[in-house]
Scaffold this motif. Structure first.
Motif, PDB file in Angstrom:
ATOM      1  N   GLY A 188       0.807  -1.209   0.000  1.00  0.00           N
ATOM      2  CA  GLY A 188       0.000   0.000   0.000  1.00  0.00           C
ATOM      3  C   GLY A 188       0.842   1.260   0.000  1.00  0.00           C
ATOM      4  O   GLY A 188       1.832   1.363  -0.733  1.00  0.00           O
ATOM      5  N   SER A 189       0.498   2.211   0.846  1.00  0.00           N
ATOM      6  CA  SER A 189       1.221   3.486   0.885  1.00  0.00           C
ATOM      7  C   SER A 189       2.625   3.337   1.464  1.00  0.00           C
ATOM      8  O   SER A 189       3.420   4.283   1.423  1.00  0.00           O
ATOM      9  CB  SER A 189       0.436   4.518   1.703  1.00  0.00           C
ATOM     10  N   ASN A 190       2.953   2.156   2.000  1.00  0.00           N
ATOM     11  CA  ASN A 190       4.309   1.917   2.505  1.00  0.00           C
ATOM     12  C   ASN A 190       5.304   1.683   1.378  1.00  0.00           C
ATOM     13  O   ASN A 190       6.510   1.724   1.601  1.00  0.00           O
ATOM     14  CB  ASN A 190       4.315   0.692   3.432  1.00  0.00           C
ATOM     15  N   PHE A 191       4.778   1.424   0.158  1.00  0.00           N
ATOM     16  CA  PHE A 191       5.676   1.158  -0.976  1.00  0.00           C
ATOM     17  C   PHE A 191       6.069   2.466  -1.638  1.00  0.00           C
ATOM     18  O   PHE A 191       5.232   3.340  -1.873  1.00  0.00           O
ATOM     19  CB  PHE A 191       5.006   0.250  -2.004  1.00  0.00           C
ATOM     20  N   ILE A 194      11.489   4.961  -4.343  1.00  0.00           N
ATOM     21  CA  ILE A 194      12.748   5.505  -3.829  1.00  0.00           C
ATOM     22  C   ILE A 194      12.908   5.084  -2.364  1.00  0.00           C
ATOM     23  O   ILE A 194      11.969   5.203  -1.574  1.00  0.00           O
ATOM     24  CB  ILE A 194      12.759   7.044  -3.928  1.00  0.00           C
ATOM     25  N   VAL A 195      14.086   4.587  -2.026  1.00  0.00           N
ATOM     26  CA  VAL A 195      14.358   4.208  -0.640  1.00  0.00           C
ATOM     27  C   VAL A 195      14.262   5.450   0.239  1.00  0.00           C
ATOM     28  O   VAL A 195      14.922   6.460  -0.003  1.00  0.00           O
ATOM     29  CB  VAL A 195      15.752   3.563  -0.500  1.00  0.00           C
ATOM     30  N   GLN A 196      13.409   5.376   1.268  1.00  0.00           N
ATOM     31  CA  GLN A 196      13.160   6.522   2.134  1.00  0.00           C
ATOM     32  C   GLN A 196      14.195   6.619   3.250  1.00  0.00           C
ATOM     33  O   GLN A 196      14.567   5.616   3.862  1.00  0.00           O
ATOM     34  CB  GLN A 196      11.756   6.417   2.732  1.00  0.00           C
ATOM     35  N   ASN A 197      14.632   7.849   3.535  1.00  0.00           N
ATOM     36  CA  ASN A 197      15.597   8.075   4.608  1.00  0.00           C
ATOM     37  C   ASN A 197      14.941   8.527   5.904  1.00  0.00           C
ATOM     38  O   ASN A 197      15.573   8.495   6.959  1.00  0.00           O
ATOM     39  CB  ASN A 197      16.628   9.121   4.170  1.00  0.00           C
ATOM     40  N   HIS A 203       4.105   5.042   8.187  1.00  0.00           N
ATOM     41  CA  HIS A 203       4.942   3.943   7.689  1.00  0.00           C
ATOM     42  C   HIS A 203       4.931   2.790   8.685  1.00  0.00           C
ATOM     43  O   HIS A 203       5.317   2.943   9.840  1.00  0.00           O
ATOM     44  CB  HIS A 203       6.365   4.431   7.454  1.00  0.00           C
ATOM     45  N   THR A 204       4.484   1.627   8.228  1.00  0.00           N
ATOM     46  CA  THR A 204       4.462   0.429   9.079  1.00  0.00           C
ATOM     47  C   THR A 204       5.232  -0.698   8.402  1.00  0.00           C
ATOM     48  O   THR A 204       5.415  -0.703   7.182  1.00  0.00           O
ATOM     49  CB  THR A 204       3.014  -0.046   9.339  1.00  0.00           C
ATOM     50  N   THR A 260      18.072   1.096   6.395  1.00  0.00           N
ATOM     51  CA  THR A 260      16.993   2.033   6.704  1.00  0.00           C
ATOM     52  C   THR A 260      15.897   1.367   7.522  1.00  0.00           C
ATOM     53  O   THR A 260      15.384   1.946   8.494  1.00  0.00           O
ATOM     54  CB  THR A 260      16.401   2.599   5.404  1.00  0.00           C
ATOM     55  N   LEU A 261      15.519   0.150   7.135  1.00  0.00           N
ATOM     56  CA  LEU A 261      14.443  -0.549   7.830  1.00  0.00           C
ATOM     57  C   LEU A 261      14.813  -0.880   9.273  1.00  0.00           C
ATOM     58  O   LEU A 261      13.966  -0.819  10.173  1.00  0.00           O
ATOM     59  CB  LEU A 261      14.075  -1.827   7.068  1.00  0.00           C
ATOM     60  N   ILE A 262      16.064  -1.234   9.485  1.00  0.00           N
ATOM     61  CA  ILE A 262      16.521  -1.501  10.857  1.00  0.00           C
ATOM     62  C   ILE A 262      16.480  -0.215  11.673  1.00  0.00           C
ATOM     63  O   ILE A 262      16.109  -0.215  12.850  1.00  0.00           O
ATOM     64  CB  ILE A 262      17.940  -2.108  10.845  1.00  0.00           C
ATOM     65  N   HIS A 263      16.853   0.879  11.029  1.00  0.00           N
ATOM     66  CA  HIS A 263      16.797   2.180  11.713  1.00  0.00           C
ATOM     67  C   HIS A 263      15.355   2.544  12.057  1.00  0.00           C
ATOM     68  O   HIS A 263      15.087   3.087  13.135  1.00  0.00           O
ATOM     69  CB  HIS A 263      17.418   3.256  10.818  1.00  0.00           C
ATOM     70  N   PHE A 264      14.430   2.245  11.142  1.00  0.00           N
ATOM     71  CA  PHE A 264      13.018   2.587  11.347  1.00  0.00           C
ATOM     72  C   PHE A 264      12.352   1.701  12.402  1.00  0.00           C
ATOM     73  O   PHE A 264      11.623   2.184  13.262  1.00  0.00           O
ATOM     74  CB  PHE A 264      12.240   2.455  10.031  1.00  0.00           C
ATOM     75  N   PHE A 265      12.592   0.383  12.294  1.00  0.00           N
ATOM     76  CA  PHE A 265      11.797  -0.571  13.080  1.00  0.00           C
ATOM     77  C   PHE A 265      12.588  -1.365  14.111  1.00  0.00           C
ATOM     78  O   PHE A 265      11.999  -2.116  14.898  1.00  0.00           O
ATOM     79  CB  PHE A 265      11.074  -1.537  12.125  1.00  0.00           C
ATOM     80  N   GLY A 266      13.914  -1.260  14.079  1.00  0.00           N
ATOM     81  CA  GLY A 266      14.746  -1.872  15.112  1.00  0.00           C
ATOM     82  C   GLY A 266      14.565  -3.375  15.251  1.00  0.00           C
ATOM     83  O   GLY A 266      14.616  -4.133  14.268  1.00  0.00           O
ATOM     84  N   GLU A 267      14.322  -3.824  16.476  1.00  0.00           N
ATOM     85  CA  GLU A 267      14.226  -5.241  16.788  1.00  0.00           C
ATOM     86  C   GLU A 267      13.097  -5.926  16.029  1.00  0.00           C
ATOM     87  O   GLU A 267      13.187  -7.118  15.691  1.00  0.00           O
ATOM     88  CB  GLU A 267      14.013  -5.415  18.296  1.00  0.00           C
ATOM     89  N   GLU A 268      12.031  -5.186  15.754  1.00  0.00           N
ATOM     90  CA  GLU A 268      10.899  -5.759  15.018  1.00  0.00           C
ATOM     91  C   GLU A 268      11.347  -6.248  13.640  1.00  0.00           C
ATOM     92  O   GLU A 268      10.970  -7.341  13.205  1.00  0.00           O
ATOM     93  CB  GLU A 268       9.784  -4.722  14.866  1.00  0.00           C
ATOM     94  N   TYR A 269      12.176  -5.437  12.962  1.00  0.00           N
ATOM     95  CA  TYR A 269      12.647  -5.864  11.647  1.00  0.00           C
ATOM     96  C   TYR A 269      13.681  -6.980  11.752  1.00  0.00           C
ATOM     97  O   TYR A 269      13.704  -7.897  10.928  1.00  0.00           O
ATOM     98  CB  TYR A 269      13.242  -4.687  10.855  1.00  0.00           C
TER      99      TYR A 269
END
Length: 290
Positions: A188-191, A194-197, A203-204, A260-269
């Motif tokens: 959905g809107s999470n796609f 461009i890789v987001q910084n 964003h989920t 980036t995803l690790i930065h955004f979501f940490g342990e969850e990712y």
């Protein structure tokens, strides 16, 4: 761009209408009571019919839309025209039949990138969403495949008539494109192309659907789609080249994105990363030192 997710915005509606107008070239044989081969062939009558059709459609686009919608419409119409010409080649008696399959696959891939973005994430929608100007390397790769196909067809025409192999390539293309679009729709809107910084409030982390199979299903789909196009064309050199180049590109892209995803979501990712593979061969993603 104020529009709700899932609703086709004005840009999307314009692109769809323009794509269908361009694809209407495939109906010319019916309108002229002529076989598809006449339009797809080198004859003067076929060329004249195509030229008149293009001129008429372009005039209609100018009447229907003004900038910036015209810039969207002309690109969508061009892709529709390529798709329609691909249909003419596919259903004609030309020896370029399999290249017609390729034209349909390529144009539909690029147009659907824009359309799905218009539905899913209209706030990020732009002319770049067509991915027509993806990169110099991407355009060079496409040109290389056309050159290889043409040269090998001249030197060894039988090589380009291996229907079963082209059919395998077409199945790879369909699978890859469907998987990529399923990933886009699921996210959905999470796609975003461009890789987001920076992480937005909405964003989920998406882990359901095709994201339960692979961490990067859109890249998996694109990877097999790109290789499939060359199997379809029976291009042995480009099959190898596309495989190596695509693998290297997605390896680097996945590592960049996962930082980036690790930065955004940490342990969850990190937990998600342990359970679900990247989906691409020999690519495990970014290594995290604990």
């Amino acid at each position: 761009m104020a529009a709700a997710e899932g609703r086709l915005v004005a840009e999307g509606r314009a692109s769809l209408a323009a794509f269908l107008l361009g694809a209407s070239v495939a109906a010319l044989p019916l309108l002229l009571s002529a076989p598809p081969a006449l339009l797809a062939g080198p004859g003067l009558q076929g060329r004249a019919a195509l030229a008149l059709h293009v001129a008429g459609i372009n005039a209609l686009l100018l009447l229907l839309w003004r900038p910036p919608l015209y810039q969207i419409a002309i690109r969508a119409c061009f892709l529709g025209f390529v798709f329609g010409c691909g249909l003419l080649l596919s259903f004609g008696q030309s020896s370029w039949k399999h290249f017609g399959w390729y034209m349909c696959s390529l144009s539909l891939f690029h147009y659907s990138e824009y359309l799905v973005t218009a539905i899913n994430n209209p706030r990020s929608l732009s002319l770049d969403s067509f991915l027509l100007n993806h990169s110099f390397e991407y355009n060079l790769a496409a040109l290389s495949s056309w050159i290889e196909f043409t040269v090998e067809k001249i030197i060894y025409p039988e090589m380009k008539q291996i229907t079963w192999l082209s059919a395998v390539g077409l199945l790879m293309v369909i699978f890859g494109d469907c998987l990529r679009k399923a990933a886009m729709l699921t996210a959905g809107s999470n796609f975003n192309h461009i890789v987001q910084n920076e992480k937005s409030d909405t964003h989920t982390l998406v882990t359901s659907g095709v994201y339960g199979w692979f961490r990067h299903p859109s890249y998996v789909g694109w990877f097999y789609w790109s290789i499939g196009t060359q199997v379809l064309l029976c291009n042995p050199v480009c099959v190898v080249g596309y495989t190596l180049a695509s693998w290297r590109f997605f390896r680097e892209r996945i590592e960049e994105e996962e930082f980036t995803l690790i930065h955004f979501f940490g342990e969850e990712y990190l937990e998600y990363k342990k359970k679900v593979p990247s989906g691409l061969p020999f690519i495990k993603g970014v290594k995290v030192e604990l």
